[in-house]
Design a protein around this motif. Structure first.
Motif, mmCIF file in Angstrom:
data_model
loop_
_atom_site.group_PDB
_atom_site.id
_atom_site.type_symbol
_atom_site.label_atom_id
_atom_site.label_comp_id
_atom_site.label_asym_id
_atom_site.label_seq_id
_atom_site.Cartn_x
_atom_site.Cartn_y
_atom_site.Cartn_z
ATOM 1 N N UNK A 1 0.927 5.881 -12.078
ATOM 2 C CA UNK A 1 0.242 7.158 -11.901
ATOM 3 C C UNK A 1 -1.096 6.896 -11.221
ATOM 4 N N UNK A 2 -1.387 7.636 -10.158
ATOM 5 C CA UNK A 2 -2.700 7.467 -9.531
ATOM 6 C C UNK A 2 -3.124 8.753 -8.829
ATOM 7 N N UNK A 3 -4.444 8.861 -8.674
ATOM 8 C CA UNK A 3 -5.077 9.947 -7.931
ATOM 9 C C UNK A 3 -5.911 9.327 -6.825
ATOM 10 N N UNK A 4 -5.754 9.852 -5.615
ATOM 11 C CA UNK A 4 -6.455 9.291 -4.460
ATOM 12 C C UNK A 4 -7.160 10.412 -3.698
ATOM 13 N N UNK B 1 0.840 -1.206 0.000
ATOM 14 C CA UNK B 1 0.000 0.000 0.000
ATOM 15 C C UNK B 1 0.867 1.244 0.000
ATOM 16 N N UNK B 2 0.384 2.284 -0.675
ATOM 17 C CA UNK B 2 0.942 3.625 -0.558
ATOM 18 C C UNK B 2 -0.168 4.501 0.000
ATOM 19 N N UNK B 3 -0.106 4.765 1.301
ATOM 20 C CA UNK B 3 -1.237 5.399 1.959
ATOM 21 C C UNK B 3 -2.426 4.461 1.959
ATOM 22 N N UNK B 4 -3.539 4.924 1.409
ATOM 23 C CA UNK B 4 -4.743 4.094 1.318
ATOM 24 C C UNK B 4 -4.832 3.345 -0.016
ATOM 25 N N UNK B 5 -3.801 3.463 -0.856
ATOM 26 C CA UNK B 5 -3.882 2.942 -2.220
ATOM 27 C C UNK B 5 -3.189 1.580 -2.319
ATOM 28 N N UNK C 1 -2.396 -1.622 -16.867
ATOM 29 C CA UNK C 1 -3.473 -1.813 -15.896
ATOM 30 C C UNK C 1 -4.158 -0.494 -15.612
ATOM 31 N N UNK C 2 -5.485 -0.522 -15.617
ATOM 32 C CA UNK C 2 -6.313 0.610 -15.191
ATOM 33 C C UNK C 2 -7.216 0.116 -14.068
ATOM 34 N N UNK C 3 -7.125 0.783 -12.926
ATOM 35 C CA UNK C 3 -7.868 0.303 -11.764
ATOM 36 C C UNK C 3 -8.685 1.420 -11.137
ATOM 37 N N UNK C 4 -9.838 1.031 -10.618
ATOM 38 C CA UNK C 4 -10.667 1.908 -9.792
ATOM 39 C C UNK C 4 -10.913 1.182 -8.480
ATOM 40 N N UNK C 5 -10.626 1.856 -7.377
ATOM 41 C CA UNK C 5 -10.763 1.236 -6.056
ATOM 42 C C UNK C 5 -11.554 2.169 -5.153
ATOM 43 N N UNK C 6 -12.559 1.619 -4.477
ATOM 44 C CA UNK C 6 -13.378 2.394 -3.541
ATOM 45 C C UNK C 6 -13.492 1.628 -2.226
ATOM 46 N N UNK D 1 -9.789 5.772 -5.501
ATOM 47 C CA UNK D 1 -8.516 5.767 -6.228
ATOM 48 C C UNK D 1 -8.738 5.455 -7.694
ATOM 49 N N UNK D 2 -8.063 6.241 -8.557
ATOM 50 C CA UNK D 2 -7.975 5.949 -9.987
ATOM 51 C C UNK D 2 -6.495 5.722 -10.289
ATOM 52 N N UNK D 3 -6.156 4.560 -10.830
ATOM 53 C CA UNK D 3 -4.745 4.173 -10.960
ATOM 54 C C UNK D 3 -4.454 3.637 -12.353
#
Length: 446
Positions: free
Chosen positions: A300-303, A98-102, A356-361, A320-322
């Motif tokens: 690259x990601x936005x959290x 994990x990087x923070x919550x990601x 890889x394209x990921x969406x995490x909630x 998170x969008x990664x």
């Protein structure tokens, strides 16, 4: 304390400083956490000049890291690994990263994990598993959490750090430059924090293919002498990246943290060696765009994390969008020996590209009750779309042994591609998780 030596007030404060971890997804003292945890604080990270996860995991009891290549690292805790050689990528890693919550584990080539640079990190937590309840997928053996520093709402601060070293004998120059700036835009309400870095490490492996009579002789006979080139500095890496985060805290009850992270990595060759830190491998030369063996890994990601204090509990949402792209280039001649023996007098090279394209909630409700009863409830959703493209190419003088009478030929001059394989992978995970605890006494929690 040395007998007869006075302890200053600053030293006493440091000695009594409490280590707080969030391994249970609550801020709890490390001494009060009934888990096997190793924690490294920001002072320790700076003192030891840690740059990547491999710099400290090898010193943690019961933890190992296999440096297979950039973006394809495998972490092992308590000897548990789903597939250390990385080929069984469908099973996923056994250690969550994990990087923070990601969550950033299992997104690299062959199911490996990325290695975020340790710049402006608040602390690192290594949780020996199993950690399946609170951290879920890929945490069978444990979890490694890299927790970055949040923006400071009160103080303007910044720092620049530059280091230089030299790897003796077969190595060369290594350098790091890092910059951090924190700006409170509205005191106690809004602040931004920006980080930028570049890490360059030399390699220490020599390619001695010119001295290999088998490969150099065969390549010359096949008209591919340009692929037989000695080279040093293999295993060299370069990381360039940064992040920017904004913390908005309009009241004591609400906080919103938006973070954007980018990291681009390049690796020359592979950190795989035989006797004497040498290897013997063909280069790509003009047969395939002039590229040599190596790895490119971009993350690259936005959290977005929002937390609200209800008094009796707090609710947290992490979105998170990664995106990650991992590209590997390698000599695969050995895998095509049956073709060569059958008359295909040429050499073979491969390239594997994994996107890889990921969406995490994730949403969590964490109780803050006064009595002995506490609970944590959460929901988790993950949607990962991946595609893999595997190409194999030829090198050398193709006219020496290939039959192009077929119409159209599968490959030939101007078309070095032998084969191409596409894979589209889609993974969705949905989970509900919870934990209830009851303090029987000050020492016993059920």
């Amino acid at each position: 304390q040395v007998v007869g030596q006075e302890v200053s007030q600053a030293e006493e404060q440091w000695l009594l400083e409490e280590v707080v971890v969030t391994a249970t997804k609550r801020a709890v003292s490390l001494q009060d956490t009934a888990l096997s945890i190793t924690a490294l604080g920001s002072k320790e990270i700076d003192r030891r000049n840690l740059a990547g996860m491999g710099d400290y995991l090898s010193a943690v009891p019961g933890v190992n890291m296999l440096d297979q290549a950039m973006g394809s690292n495998v972490f092992i805790i308590r000897g548990i690994a789903s597939d250390p050689d990385g080929e069984g990528s469908t099973s996923g890693p056994s250690v969550g990263t994990y990087f923070g919550e990601v969550p950033v584990s299992g997104l690299g080539s062959f199911g490996g994990s990325v290695d975020p640079r340790m710049v402006d990190i608040e602390r690192v937590e290594i949780l020996r598993g199993p950690q399946g309840t609170l951290f879920g997928s890929s945490s069978l053996a444990g979890t490694v959490r890299n927790i970055p520093k949040s923006p400071n709402l009160k103080e303007l601060e910044g720092r620049i750090k530059a280091t230089y070293s030299n790897t003796a004998s077969k190595g060369g120059n290594n350098s790091k430059i890092e910059g951090v700036v924190n700006i409170p835009l509205v005191e106690d309400v809004l602040a931004i924090r920006a980080v930028a870095f570049r890490h360059d490490d030399s390699g220490y492996i020599d390619n001695i293919v010119e001295s290999d009579p088998a490969l150099s002789g065969a390549a010359t006979a096949l008209g591919a002498a340009d692929l037989v080139v000695n080279e040093n500095d293999l295993g060299a890496t370069k990381y360039v990246g940064g992040r920017i985060s904004a913390l908005w805290q309009p009241s004591d009850k609400l906080s919103v943290n938006l973070q954007y992270v980018t990291q681009e990595g390049e690796q020359k060759g592979y950190p795989w060696v035989s006797e004497g830190y040498t290897i013997s491998a063909l280069q790509f030369g003009d047969a395939y765009g002039g590229d040599n063996e190596g790895v490119d890994d971009d993350l690259e990601f936005t959290n977005l994390v929002a937390e609200y204090d209800l008094g009796w509990a707090s609710v947290l949402s992490s979105t998170t969008w990664l995106e990650q792209t991992n590209k590997t280039r390698f000599d695969v001649t050995v895998f095509f020996l049956p073709f060569i023996q059958a008359g295909f007098r040429t050499l073979f090279f491969g390239q594997n590209t994994f996107n890889s394209d990921a969406f995490v909630q994730e949403i969590r409700l964490t109780s803050q009750l006064d009595g002995p009863l506490q609970y944590l409830l959460g929901v988790y959703y993950e949607d990962v779309e991946s595609n893999q493209r595997r190409e194999n190419h030829t090198g050398g003088d193709l006219s020496l042994g290939l039959d192009f009478r077929a119409s159209p030929p599968r490959f030939g001059p101007g078309n070095t591609k032998v084969s191409e394989v596409f894979k589209d992978l889609s993974t969705q995970q949905q989970a509900v998780f919870g934990e209830v605890s009851y303090d029987i006494s000050e020492q016993i929690e059920l």
